[in-house]
Design an enzyme around this catalytic site. Structure first.
Site, short mmCIF file in Angstrom:
data_model
loop_
_atom_site.label_atom_id
_atom_site.label_comp_id
_atom_site.label_asym_id
_atom_site.label_seq_id
_atom_site.Cartn_x
_atom_site.Cartn_y
_atom_site.Cartn_z
N ARG A 15 0.81 -1.23 0.00
CA ARG A 15 0.00 0.00 0.00
C ARG A 15 0.84 1.28 0.00
O ARG A 15 0.34 2.36 -0.26
CB ARG A 15 -0.96 -0.02 1.22
CG ARG A 15 -2.05 -1.07 1.10
CD ARG A 15 -2.74 -1.35 2.43
NE ARG A 15 -1.95 -2.24 3.29
CZ ARG A 15 -2.36 -2.70 4.48
NH1 ARG A 15 -3.54 -2.33 4.96
NH2 ARG A 15 -1.59 -3.50 5.20
N ASP A 102 5.73 -1.34 11.64
CA ASP A 102 5.10 -0.16 11.01
C ASP A 102 4.27 0.64 12.00
O ASP A 102 3.40 1.40 11.61
CB ASP A 102 4.25 -0.59 9.80
CG ASP A 102 3.06 -1.48 10.18
OD1 ASP A 102 2.98 -1.92 11.34
OD2 ASP A 102 2.21 -1.71 9.29
#
Ligand code: UD1
Ligand code: CA
Length: 455
Positions: A15, A102
């Site tokens: 993404r 992340d």
């Protein structure tokens, strides 16, 4: 009790739409995954294992010395990722933190609180949760009527009712180490994404009658998981604010935090004032009582005390005490600017040393030069360091005076206390205490114009 940590960093980060692997995207100058590892560093963790896959070598090179590594060859899901640490950790007794690479904003204090809660409850698994106004994309924490955690359901597998739940899984967990690896073996991939989900471990342990729990952080900001560049910019804003506030609490004045961009590992001394539109990057260290900005970019510089730098750029250099730089100066890498030097407007310094109290106040290029102390470089004086092939050194000894608009053609030395007359092009060494005049003599041709008879 022994403490272990597993960091999940094997995903590509589709993404992000990037050539750079997701966890290496920087937030305030430091890769996301490094933020996670650094936050762990004060938790006395006995062993940290980072799961790498996409970009394994690069991720490892950033974390070398701070973590051990396990390779996940195929990215089959977060549970499968944790399984890769089996060989290194499975038989160990203690608790294990699992954190995603992340989620760069999760703080040490929250990790600590999660472990404490886990230990206090005697749980086998405790998930760190957050409350999100917009929970889209996150796993939802499903609790029973008594408020106890039942399981975690991913967005893509959730019913409409489950999607309306605003308590989200941050992707950070604390497990009993042995229970974790035992439960992982039972995780299946019969879900919308065909992946082995780590959150399923909660339900598995619960069904075995073990205590599983959730600890909800009150800090909404720290739970952000960065899956795309919109979230990356949000993380940057939150981290920037955090960094700026830490400096302000330590005694640094920041006039406009919203336009001040200080990277994660910068150090700044007390009573230094940072003016707007300023970037301070890399491993820069700035002393006390400095005035930095407005409109200044400093990268990997070590700067002393009481130095002023305005509207200027300085990279990879050392700058001493009581130096003034700018406006509109450029200090390029490998320069060493000693105490009380003045670098004025439109002066470029490259790979040069400027000795104490020396001055280049206006419009100069100083490249590959060794300038002593108390040297005055007049307006427009230039070291001619490049012959088209090689770079050469200019040496200007203590107390020399370089007149305006002089060219010093390197290699060349101007001796101690020597004078170079304005407009000179110096091609040979100038002895100490000498005056050199290296320009054509002025010739006045009387009445020349009058006699042209142009009219
Ligand atoms: C995950 C959680 C979700 C949680 C969210 C928090 C799962 C199934 N879902 O979703 O409940 O709300 O994090 O941010 O765990 N990774 C690997 N190997 C893999 C897959 C992922 O190492 O095979 C790593 C990724 O590099 C990443 C982390 O695990 O750092 C999380 O993976 P990601 O795909 O971002 O999970 P989310 O969909 O965000
Ligand atoms: Ca994620």
């Amino acid at each position: 009790m022994n403490r272990y940590a597993i960091i999940l960093a094997a995903g590509q980060g589709t993404r992000m739409k990037s050539k750079l692997y997701k966890v290496l995207h920087p937030v305030c100058g430091k890769p996301m995954v490094e933020h996670v590892v650094d936050q762990l560093s004060s938790l006395s963790i006995d062993q940290t294992v980072t799961i790498v896959g996409f970009g394994a070598e690069k991720v490892q090179s950033y974390l070398e010395g701070k973590s051990d590594f396990a390779l996940q060859k195929e990215q089959l899901g977060t549970a499968h990722a944790v399984m890769q640490a089996e060989e290194l950790l499975q038989d160990k007794k203690g608790i294990t933190l699992v954190i995603c690479g992340d989620t760069p904003l999760i703080k040490t204090s929250t990790m600590e609180a999660l472990m404490e809660e886990h230990t206090k409850l005697g749980a086998k698994a405790t998930v760190l949760t957050g409350y999100a106004e917009d929970p889209t994309g996150y796993g939802r924490v499903i609790r029973n009527e008594d408020g106890h955690v039942e399981r975690i359901v991913e967005q893509k597998d959730a019913s409409e009712a489950e999607k309306s739940v605003k308590e989200i899984n941050t992707g950070t967990y604390c497990f009993d180490n042995e229970a974790l690896f035992q439960a992982l073996k039972k995780v299946k991939n019969d879900n919308a994404q065909g992946e082995y989900y780590l959150p399923d471990v909660m339900e598995i342990l619960k069904s075995e009658g073990q205590i599983v729990a959730a600890y909800q952080t009150s800090d909404l900001e720290e739970t952000l998981g960065v899956n795309d560049r919109v979230a990356l910019s949000q993380a940057e804003t939150i981290m920037r604010k955090r960094i700026n506030e830490a400096h302000m609490r330590n005694g640094v004045t920041i006039i406009d935090p919203a336009s001040t961009y200080i990277e994660a590992d910068v150090q700044i001394g007390k009573d230094t004032v940072i003016l707007p539109n300023t970037y301070i990057q890399g491993l820069s260290v700035i002393g006390e009582d400095c005035l930095i900005g407005p409109g200044t970019e400093i990268k990997a510089c070590k700067i002393g005390n009481a130095t002023t730098i305005k509207q200027s750029v300085a990279h990879d250099s050392e700058i001493g005490d009581e130096v003034t730089i700018g406006p509109f100066a450029h200090i390029r890498p490998a320069s060493s600017i000693h105490n009380e030097v003045k670098i004025g407007n439109f002066v470029e310094v490259k790979k040069s040393e400027m000795g104490p109290k020396s001055k280049a106040s206006h419009l100069s290029y100083i490249g590959d030069a060794k300038v002593g102390s108390d040297v005055n470089l007049g307006c427009g004086s230039i070291t001619v360091n490049y012959d088209g092939k090689n770079k050469h050194l200019t040496t200007i000894e203590d107390g020399a005076f370089i007149g305006c608009n002089s060219n010093l053609i390197a290699p060349v030395t101007v001796g101690k206390g020597a004078y170079v007359a304005a407009g000179s092009t110096v091609t040979e060494d100038v002895p100490s205490e000498a005056l050199t005049i290296a320009r054509a003599r002025q010739v006045n041709k009387e009445d020349y114009v009058k006699n042209l008879n142009l009219k």
